[in-house]
Design an enzyme around this catalytic site. Structure first.
Site, PDB file in Angstrom:
ATOM      1  N   ASN A  87       0.868  -1.178   0.000  1.00 27.81           N
ATOM      2  CA  ASN A  87       0.000   0.000   0.000  1.00 27.81           C
ATOM      3  C   ASN A  87       0.907   1.232   0.000  1.00 27.81           C
ATOM      4  O   ASN A  87       2.122   1.109   0.155  1.00 27.81           O
ATOM      5  CB  ASN A  87      -0.942  -0.005   1.224  1.00 27.81           C
ATOM      6  N   VAL A 109      -0.345 -10.530   0.709  1.00 24.26           N
ATOM      7  CA  VAL A 109       1.025 -10.852   0.291  1.00 24.26           C
ATOM      8  C   VAL A 109       2.021  -9.882   0.939  1.00 24.26           C
ATOM      9  O   VAL A 109       3.152 -10.249   1.275  1.00 24.26           O
ATOM     10  CB  VAL A 109       1.115 -10.832  -1.255  1.00 24.26           C
ATOM     11  N   ASP A 110       1.579  -8.655   1.197  1.00 24.52           N
ATOM     12  CA  ASP A 110       2.430  -7.646   1.859  1.00 24.52           C
ATOM     13  C   ASP A 110       2.872  -8.170   3.234  1.00 24.52           C
ATOM     14  O   ASP A 110       4.063  -8.201   3.579  1.00 24.52           O
ATOM     15  CB  ASP A 110       1.600  -6.358   1.999  1.00 24.52           C
ATOM     16  N   GLY A 143      -6.696  -9.010  -4.466  1.00 26.51           N
ATOM     17  CA  GLY A 143      -7.134  -9.468  -3.125  1.00 26.51           C
ATOM     18  C   GLY A 143      -7.916  -8.375  -2.420  1.00 26.51           C
ATOM     19  O   GLY A 143      -9.015  -8.004  -2.863  1.00 26.51           O
ATOM     20  N   TYR A 195      -7.743  -5.282  -2.528  1.00 24.24           N
ATOM     21  CA  TYR A 195      -8.113  -4.121  -3.359  1.00 24.24           C
ATOM     22  C   TYR A 195      -9.240  -4.436  -4.344  1.00 24.24           C
ATOM     23  O   TYR A 195      -9.663  -3.556  -5.097  1.00 24.24           O
ATOM     24  CB  TYR A 195      -6.879  -3.569  -4.072  1.00 24.24           C
TER      25      TYR A 195
HETATM   26  N1  APR Z   1       2.013 -15.594  -2.305  1.00 22.32           N
HETATM   27  C1  APR Z   1       1.444 -15.277  -3.492  1.00 22.32           C
HETATM   28  N2  APR Z   1       0.277 -14.629  -3.605  1.00 22.32           N
HETATM   29  C2  APR Z   1      -0.357 -14.297  -2.475  1.00 22.32           C
HETATM   30  C3  APR Z   1       0.175 -14.584  -1.185  1.00 22.32           C
HETATM   31  C4  APR Z   1       1.418 -15.272  -1.142  1.00 22.32           C
HETATM   32  N3  APR Z   1       2.002 -15.604   0.015  1.00 22.32           N
HETATM   33  N4  APR Z   1      -0.702 -14.113  -0.252  1.00 22.32           N
HETATM   34  C5  APR Z   1      -1.727 -13.577  -0.940  1.00 22.32           C
HETATM   35  N5  APR Z   1      -1.533 -13.688  -2.260  1.00 22.32           N
HETATM   36  C6  APR Z   1      -2.382 -13.258  -3.365  1.00 22.32           C
HETATM   37  C7  APR Z   1      -3.826 -13.072  -3.032  1.00 22.32           C
HETATM   38  O1  APR Z   1      -4.521 -14.328  -3.129  1.00 22.32           O
HETATM   39  C8  APR Z   1      -4.249 -12.133  -4.167  1.00 22.32           C
HETATM   40  O2  APR Z   1      -4.591 -12.881  -5.311  1.00 22.32           O
HETATM   41  O3  APR Z   1      -1.928 -11.980  -3.755  1.00 22.32           O
HETATM   42  C9  APR Z   1      -2.977 -11.322  -4.458  1.00 22.32           C
HETATM   43  C10 APR Z   1      -3.047  -9.876  -3.996  1.00 22.32           C
HETATM   44  O4  APR Z   1      -3.800  -9.824  -2.797  1.00 22.32           O
HETATM   45  P1  APR Z   1      -3.416  -8.802  -1.600  1.00 22.32           P
HETATM   46  O5  APR Z   1      -2.223  -9.283  -0.905  1.00 22.32           O
HETATM   47  O6  APR Z   1      -4.653  -8.600  -0.817  1.00 22.32           O
HETATM   48  O7  APR Z   1      -3.003  -7.435  -2.337  1.00 22.32           O
HETATM   49  P2  APR Z   1      -3.925  -6.338  -3.018  1.00 22.32           P
HETATM   50  O8  APR Z   1      -5.223  -6.869  -3.455  1.00 22.32           O
HETATM   51  O9  APR Z   1      -3.042  -5.667  -3.997  1.00 22.32           O
HETATM   52  O10 APR Z   1      -4.232  -5.352  -1.792  1.00 22.32           O
HETATM   53  C11 APR Z   1      -3.147  -4.614  -1.275  1.00 22.32           C
HETATM   54  O11 APR Z   1      -3.609  -5.391   0.913  1.00 22.32           O
HETATM   55  O12 APR Z   1      -2.118  -6.568   2.142  1.00 22.32           O
HETATM   56  C12 APR Z   1      -2.636  -5.314   1.957  1.00 22.32           C
HETATM   57  O13 APR Z   1      -0.867  -3.829   2.556  1.00 22.32           O
HETATM   58  C13 APR Z   1      -1.592  -4.378   1.462  1.00 22.32           C
HETATM   59  O14 APR Z   1      -3.021  -2.498   1.691  1.00 22.32           O
HETATM   60  C14 APR Z   1      -2.439  -3.372   0.761  1.00 22.32           C
HETATM   61  C15 APR Z   1      -3.519  -4.209   0.138  1.00 22.32           C
END
Ligand code: APR
Length: 351
Positions: free
Chosen positions: A23, A32-33, A118, A120
């Site tokens: 973010n 994933v963050d 995810g 977002y």
């Molecule tokens: N490895 C690979 N992919 C992953 C993992 C992992 N360990 N964990 C989650 N994912 C996938 C999720 O299933 C999703 O398809 O990563 C994709 C992105 O999901 P999010 O992590 O929720 O990221 P995003 O949708 O871009 O939202 C970002 O979420 O985690 C917070 O700090 C981050 O505020 C930011 C927001």
């Protein structure tokens, strides 16, 4: 294979760089963050604090610390607001900026999660399409191995309609006895729904009956003509040629360069030069089909190229049926085919 879709936890990927769906604060979060920060250890956060955040669509790079990768590229995807607030352009920018940062830092391999799909809320099939389109465009001009890492199956769809269409096509054929009777497949084509593109009519090729006559029947018109001695020699030469000789001939006939062909086939340069330099090279079946797709071959020509390498398409094999589905639909986008193969738990096209 320059672009691969794999199911894994991105923190386990042994690549030069992994991309974090962060973010704008870059101070960590969930998804994933959170996983990346946990696996990298506290020094990643300490570094991120010094970066002063990151704009949506932009990307910043840090070391990988305790992760098995050299770098982490932090990018901030758009939050989905329905698709009319420039979300697609911002998501494209995430992939472009991350890829150029990876290139600037000498990375030969990069792993992406499906950014924004995810928390977002970006629809997963649309998020996947943006990822594949931007990465494959980058790979036409750059040598790099790029992974799209899918963490869980539900985080991955190719679009309900396409998925249902392919599933139905598989069901209709998977059960049937394998038959190499082209006419049955040709008649099937008439009942197939068009998906905005003309279906390739696969010419039916019967075995040469007489030395002076090779018959090609197509749906539009039957053509059984006799050949001049020169043509006949060409035809007989083609019958004896190896897979790699046929491949190189087809590249010339299609007016393509070698690089255009192997990049469209999602095959890396090293493998192509092995094939090019060895007339008796024995490729894998996915490699043969990848080249057939890159060359835009009809079903019959694909079967012919497979035969040169000792393979055949079979209706008792889902991989083959899915490939046949795309060829008959006239869809030769190898990345879309790989997305479908991945969705049906099949191996991917390419090396
Ligand atoms: N490895 C690979 N992919 C992953 C993992 C992992 N360990 N964990 C989650 N994912 C996938 C999720 O299933 C999703 O398809 O990563 C994709 C992105 O999901 P999010 O992590 O929720 O990221 P995003 O949708 O871009 O939202 C970002 O979420 O985690 C917070 O700090 C981050 O505020 C930011 C927001």
């Amino acid at each position: 294979m320059p672009l691969q879709i794999v199911r894994n936890d991105i923190t386990k990927m042994k690549v030069d760089a992994i991309v974090n769906a962060a973010n704008s604060s870059l101070l960590g979060g969930g998804g994933v963050d959170g996983a990346i920060h946990r696996a990298a250890g506290p020094r990643l956060l300490a570094k991120c604090i010094t970066l002063g955040g990151c704009k949506t669509g932009d990307a910043k790079i840090t070391s990988g610390y305790k992760l098995p990768c050299k770098y982490v590229i932090h990018t901030v995807g758009p939050v989905w607001h329905g698709g009319d607030k420039g979300e697609k352009e911002l998501l494209e920018s995430c992939y472009r900026r991350s890829l150029s940062l990876a290139k600037e830092n000498g990375c030969e391999s990069v792993a992406f999660p499906l950014i924004s799909s995810g928390v977002y809320g970006y629809p997963k099939d649309k998020a996947l399409k943006v990822a594949v389109d931007v990465i494959s465009e980058f790979l036409l001009e750059n040598e790099m191995t790029v992974y799209i890492v899918v963490f869980d199956k539900k985080a991955y769809t190719i679009g309900e309609k396409l998925f249902a269409d392919i599933a139905e096509y598989i069901d209709d054929r998977y059960a049937e006895e394998h038959s190499d009777c082209y006419s049955r497949r040709l008649s099937d084509m008439d009942s197939m729904p068009y998906m905005g593109s003309t279906v390739h009519r696969a010419p039916k090729m019967s075995a040469p009956t007489m030395a002076s006559e090779v018959c090609y029947d197509s749906i539009e018109d039957d053509f059984c003509g006799s050949y001049s001695p020169v043509d006949l020699n060409e035809k007989l030469k083609e019958l004896d040629e190896s897979f790699s000789e046929m491949l190189l001939r087809m590249i010339d006939e299609k007016g393509m360069t070698d690089a255009e062909c192997y990049k469209k086939a999602n095959i890396d340069r090293k493998l192509f030069s092995k094939i090019r330099s060895n007339a008796s090279y024995k490729p894998s079946k996915p490699t043969v089909i990848a080249f057939a797709i890159a060359l835009g071959l009809t079903l019959a020509e694909t079967e012919e190229m497979l035969k040169k390498a000792g393979f055949a398409l079979s209706h008792s094999n889902k991989f083959d049926i899915i490939v046949e589905y795309f060829i008959l639909k006239g869809n030769y986008n190898i990345h879309e085919i790989n997305e479908a193969l991945f969705a049906f738990d099949q191996s991917l096209l390419g090396v």
